[in-house]
Design an enzyme around this catalytic site. Sequence first.
Site, mmCIF file in Angstrom:
data_model
loop_
_atom_site.group_PDB
_atom_site.id
_atom_site.type_symbol
_atom_site.label_atom_id
_atom_site.label_comp_id
_atom_site.label_asym_id
_atom_site.label_seq_id
_atom_site.Cartn_x
_atom_site.Cartn_y
_atom_site.Cartn_z
ATOM 1 N N ASP A 35 -34.109 23.864 34.824
ATOM 2 C CA ASP A 35 -33.744 25.023 35.226
ATOM 3 C C ASP A 35 -32.124 25.377 35.631
ATOM 4 O O ASP A 35 -31.828 25.596 34.762
ATOM 5 C CB ASP A 35 -34.218 25.678 36.396
ATOM 6 N N LYS A 57 -36.632 30.009 37.238
ATOM 7 C CA LYS A 57 -36.270 30.223 38.533
ATOM 8 C C LYS A 57 -37.639 31.274 39.367
ATOM 9 O O LYS A 57 -36.557 32.170 38.245
ATOM 10 C CB LYS A 57 -35.292 29.949 39.422
ATOM 11 N N MET A 170 -28.756 28.530 49.424
ATOM 12 C CA MET A 170 -30.057 29.824 49.205
ATOM 13 C C MET A 170 -28.884 30.825 50.679
ATOM 14 O O MET A 170 -29.487 31.264 50.642
ATOM 15 C CB MET A 170 -30.717 29.516 49.141
#
Length: 246
Positions: A35, A57, A170
């Site tokens: 990814d 992703k 994140m």
Amino acid sequence: MTGKVYLIGAGPGDPDLLTMKAHRLLTAADVVLYDRLVGEQIIAMIPETAEKLYVGKAKSLHSLPQEEINALLAVKAKEGKVVVRLKGGDPFIFGRGGEELEELVMEGVPFEVVPGVTAAAGCAAYAGIPLTHRDYAQSVRFLTGHLKDGTTELPWDELVHPAQTLVVYMGLTGLESISQSLIRFGMRPSMPVAVVEKGTSKDQRVLTSTIKDIHQVVLDNEVKSPALLIIGDVVTLQDKLSWFGQ
Ligand code: SAH
């Protein structure tokens, strides 16, 4: 005969942080699914004979839905192939590695898991911020700032405990609301915060501020993903201990 799936953590970017086991398996792979967060220099180690599949992703244009990635791993292994599923950082830390393995178990496909240096460990080391330190923090907590349903509802009262370092994965999109919530639940507005952008890569940037002002600093400096937040008094050590890129 069924092949095998190796779920491998590629670390946060610097190819030197790949484990020897990861490197050995990667160079022997028939198929590699990787990814967005896997470093370019690591992708370059995949043998030319191997089939390379970028599965991206959720936010990417070319990404495959998680269910299809899960299914594809099983299909390729059942063709008898050595399948490497390469993920940024560690596959079991905010990496959906568990979901992929559950599918393999259901399909009866054998697998192994190879841990990787997670972004918290990699970014902290390369930024010169020890996540624990006897004078500042006796515990460290890894959180995601982005929940499955898009909200950032976290157990705020537990996150404002003293002598605890918070590492937020994140966390860029929700940063303003995260900072406001922490202050509302009692964190002092002057609590030091670091943002590490593209940690361990040659483009790494480390910005420090306070929980009150970090959102503005991130906007002013146009910080982009991937970026990691480190919140806690340990951040003050960065001045003294930073070493990378100097
Ligand atoms: N499994 C990964 C995390 C995947 S979640 C791991 O163990 O590291 C993706 C988040 O990880 C990004 O949004 C960012 O917060 C963080 N991240 C991953 N690599 C990073 C890097 N090189 N620098 C800064 N943050 C990174």
